[in-house]
Motif scaffolding. Sequence first.
Motif, short mmCIF file in Angstrom:
data_model
loop_
_atom_site.label_atom_id
_atom_site.label_comp_id
_atom_site.label_asym_id
_atom_site.label_seq_id
_atom_site.Cartn_x
_atom_site.Cartn_y
_atom_site.Cartn_z
N THR A 52 46.60 68.14 -18.56
CA THR A 52 45.43 67.51 -18.31
C THR A 52 44.93 68.87 -19.01
N ILE A 53 44.26 67.80 -20.13
CA ILE A 53 43.19 68.33 -20.92
C ILE A 53 42.49 67.49 -21.50
N LEU A 54 41.15 67.74 -21.67
CA LEU A 54 39.56 66.98 -22.39
C LEU A 54 39.81 67.00 -23.90
N THR A 106 46.95 74.19 -11.62
CA THR A 106 45.26 74.71 -11.13
C THR A 106 45.04 74.69 -13.20
N PRO A 107 45.84 74.28 -13.76
CA PRO A 107 44.48 73.99 -15.44
C PRO A 107 44.27 72.63 -15.22
N GLY A 108 45.46 71.87 -15.28
CA GLY A 108 44.92 70.50 -14.73
C GLY A 108 44.27 70.09 -13.78
N PHE A 109 44.11 70.72 -12.93
CA PHE A 109 42.95 70.50 -11.68
C PHE A 109 41.56 70.82 -12.12
N VAL A 110 41.86 71.87 -12.83
CA VAL A 110 40.53 72.34 -13.44
C VAL A 110 40.02 71.43 -14.87
N MET A 111 40.35 70.64 -15.72
CA MET A 111 40.01 70.13 -16.76
C MET A 111 39.62 68.45 -15.96
N THR A 112 40.45 68.45 -14.93
CA THR A 112 40.18 66.45 -14.28
C THR A 112 38.61 67.28 -13.71
N ILE A 113 38.28 68.00 -12.96
CA ILE A 113 37.78 68.58 -12.58
C ILE A 113 36.33 68.37 -13.70
N LEU A 114 36.69 68.97 -14.50
CA LEU A 114 35.68 69.10 -15.46
C LEU A 114 34.89 67.98 -15.88
N ASP A 115 35.83 66.99 -15.76
CA ASP A 115 35.96 65.49 -16.33
C ASP A 115 35.25 64.71 -15.09
#
Length: 160
Positions: A52-54, A106-115
């Motif tokens: 996941t990215i934005l 974790t990177p995917g979770f962080v980006m999802t949570i940011l969105d």
Amino acid sequence: MTGRADITLSVNGQSYTRRVDPRLLLSDFLRHELGLTGTHVGCEHGVCGACTILLDGRSARSCLMLAVQAHGAEVETIEGQGTVAALGPIQQAFREHHALQCGFCTPGFVMTILDMLRHHDLGDDAAIREALSGNICRCTGYEHIVNAVRALVRERGKPA
């Protein structure tokens, strides 16, 4: 005719122009062309959320997109969210609430949570769990991740 396409996009605020194979996945472009290896590739079907990215401010699965589809877009990756010396707010919440183990997801979770923090109401645990439902973690059992997001919502508000 070379069979390649020119693309220009912004990644974490920096502009890049490259000539790429039109079939190159965005996840592979980020990892192999730009050296941004924080975007992980797990299932390669868009199910696990590790990639996941934005894209223009909204979460997207980079393993399901071609790099040419990101032409002209603004991409945010985990590398733009903080550093080891200065963690971003979501990363810090993960640290404080022990919300990671192996770290692959974790990177995917962080980006999802940011969105989610930018665009959705995460006022209760049900909303938080729903927001996280598109990301898979095989280590944590999710409770600490939910705790980290709850703390962000309650104590820090929207970090972006």
